[in-house]
Design an enzyme around this catalytic site. Sequence first.
Site, mmCIF file in Angstrom:
data_model
loop_
_atom_site.group_PDB
_atom_site.id
_atom_site.type_symbol
_atom_site.label_atom_id
_atom_site.label_comp_id
_atom_site.label_asym_id
_atom_site.label_seq_id
_atom_site.Cartn_x
_atom_site.Cartn_y
_atom_site.Cartn_z
ATOM 1 N N ASP A 62 1.084 -1.242 -0.038
ATOM 2 C CA ASP A 62 -0.076 -0.067 0.071
ATOM 3 C C ASP A 62 0.837 1.327 -0.128
ATOM 4 O O ASP A 62 0.231 2.378 0.052
ATOM 5 C CB ASP A 62 -0.968 -0.068 1.254
ATOM 6 C CG ASP A 62 -0.284 -0.300 2.573
ATOM 7 O OD1 ASP A 62 0.689 -0.582 2.761
ATOM 8 O OD2 ASP A 62 -0.646 0.403 3.312
ATOM 9 N N SER B 172 -0.836 -5.637 15.112
ATOM 10 C CA SER B 172 -0.533 -4.615 13.901
ATOM 11 C C SER B 172 0.854 -3.899 14.113
ATOM 12 O O SER B 172 1.322 -3.697 15.174
ATOM 13 C CB SER B 172 -1.719 -3.381 14.186
ATOM 14 O OG SER B 172 -1.416 -2.337 13.285
ATOM 15 N N GLY B 173 1.340 -3.325 12.773
ATOM 16 C CA GLY B 173 2.378 -2.531 12.829
ATOM 17 C C GLY B 173 2.071 -0.997 13.037
ATOM 18 O O GLY B 173 2.880 -0.208 12.725
ATOM 19 N N HIS B 174 0.883 -0.663 13.233
ATOM 20 C CA HIS B 174 0.389 0.555 13.507
ATOM 21 C C HIS B 174 0.369 1.158 14.822
ATOM 22 O O HIS B 174 -0.096 0.349 15.643
ATOM 23 C CB HIS B 174 -0.770 1.055 12.523
ATOM 24 C CG HIS B 174 -0.551 0.668 10.965
ATOM 25 N ND1 HIS B 174 -0.299 1.576 10.255
ATOM 26 C CD2 HIS B 174 -0.905 -0.468 10.486
ATOM 27 C CE1 HIS B 174 -0.305 1.045 9.048
ATOM 28 N NE2 HIS B 174 -0.571 -0.073 9.277
ATOM 29 N N ASP C 153 0.318 8.802 9.926
ATOM 30 C CA ASP C 153 -0.480 7.437 9.950
ATOM 31 C C ASP C 153 -1.471 7.768 11.322
ATOM 32 O O ASP C 153 -1.124 7.868 12.177
ATOM 33 C CB ASP C 153 0.536 6.417 10.087
ATOM 34 C CG ASP C 153 -0.172 4.989 10.584
ATOM 35 O OD1 ASP C 153 -1.231 4.848 10.461
ATOM 36 O OD2 ASP C 153 0.756 4.137 10.989
#
Length: 560
Positions: free
Chosen positions: A76, A370-372, A198
């Site tokens: 993405d 998650s990586g967020h 982000d």
Amino acid sequence: MTREARVRISPLGGVGEVGKNSTLVELAEEMLIVDAGVKFPETELHGVDLVVCDYSYIADRLDSLVGIVFTHGHEDHIGGLPYLIMQLDPHDPIPIYGTPLTLGLISVKLKEHGLLGRVIQYAIRDGQRSRLGPFEIEPIAVNHSIPDAVGLVIRTPAGVLFHTGDFKFDPTPVEGRTTDNERLRQLGDEGVLALLSDCVRVEQPGWTASELGVREALEQLIGLAPGRVLVTTFASNIGRLREVVRSAHKLGRKTSIVGRSMEENLRVARDLGFMNVPEGSLVDLRDLNDLPPEKVVLLSTGSQGEPTSVLSRIARGDHPLVKIQPNDTVIFSASPVPGNEESVARSIDNLFRRGARVIYQMIDPRVHVSGHASREELKHLLDLVRPKYLVPLHGEHRMLWLFRELAAECGIPRENVFLTEIGDVVAFGEAGAQREEPISSGSVLVDGLTIGEVTNVVLRDRRRLAADGVVFVSVTLDRETGELLSGPDFVSRGFLQLSSEETDGLFEEARERVCEALEGDERRQPDVNYLVGKVRDTLNSFVYERTRRRPMILPRITEV
């Protein structure tokens, strides 16, 4: 504010949606792009493979583009680059910038499309400053679900911007690299005009769990499995793939890769030193035939339920080399991207049907993190960077809105937080910030080898075909008089499932209606276009009257 001291920010994707992240930064007459990603299509986009950004604004000003900078190697964020290049006229190679792993993964994609010669690659590293026209960029290490990820400091005459890329604050990352808190604090001391951040997990309270917990959970599950283990995750999740191979080796198992994209990504990672695993731990898929099931681990693509992916083929039973066996364990070490929930559930159901034990996040939350950044981490970021303005990125509209509320709690005035749609323009400078006229933007649909050829008209036809089917009707007329010589004859597909008697009855009535319409036309008009319209209108009315459905009617008029 003067023209020379104004920097313009335009999201080309990634706002009001999750995916196809791409942001345009302009100063005077020069442009810089951060990331160029793709998005999975929604279910209503029948036959569409990918959705990418519309780069027509860039195409019209290509001489002003000083480069494209990438924050990390996820689809993405890099997957749209080949399609960006395809939207441009032939040109000198475009300068692209990224960390070594990111550039390696980009090279694989460009090579697949025969576009490797259309770019010039420049490697960037943490703390190294590079000059791109009027912009100076400096990468800052961030932790994400792929190694070698960075945020970007973008220094301009108008002020300092910071683009976070995708990030979280993981205190125990498996590869030992975490987000550089100290450098972010120093950046805040320097003064940040605008933060581009982000915010996709702003709805989640607290801090995102550490990747270390996933490694421990997967190792435990592999150790307890009675037979083969198949782990599926994103092909670009290099760190997690590496840890599965290490854990399998520790437990006396050999690992094999199933899926071309994953094989390519791991080859690149290994060449660049990001895939350090014990010698002999990775073997060819065909070599596993000599091993007992309890000594085997498979790593597979297809965690998003893509119909043509390796895992979907295994789940349907039509993969040539991998068949589900009794005692197999399949672990989904990923969460569905929004829009893919139905296809992922279908894959899981099919695997259960074939006798596998399937473990996924809803029944064991430990198998994926998650990586967020979650809510508290976003607060921590704001405390470190202390920006004057904030532009939330990488999130659906509710996420952007919630980040504005969170920023207000942290002391940033609401009027200093700009919620944007794709193509919006916000200009920043010493004198303040203001919205400007939007630029041309939107989405381009990729279908097979074509890009941009799937228009709204094509999608409308596909939806209609999917919903109500199609009816073909053929008629033969005298060229001179317009007299009906044979037909109408009907063939339908996807229309109604009726008995042969019911179908014959319906089409016999339809035949009478068409004959009446043609024979009752006093003009006996032989013009083919007129006759096609006449037949289509007659059948549309009749079919809707009898069935309350609107199939696509395709008349064929033959003149003899």
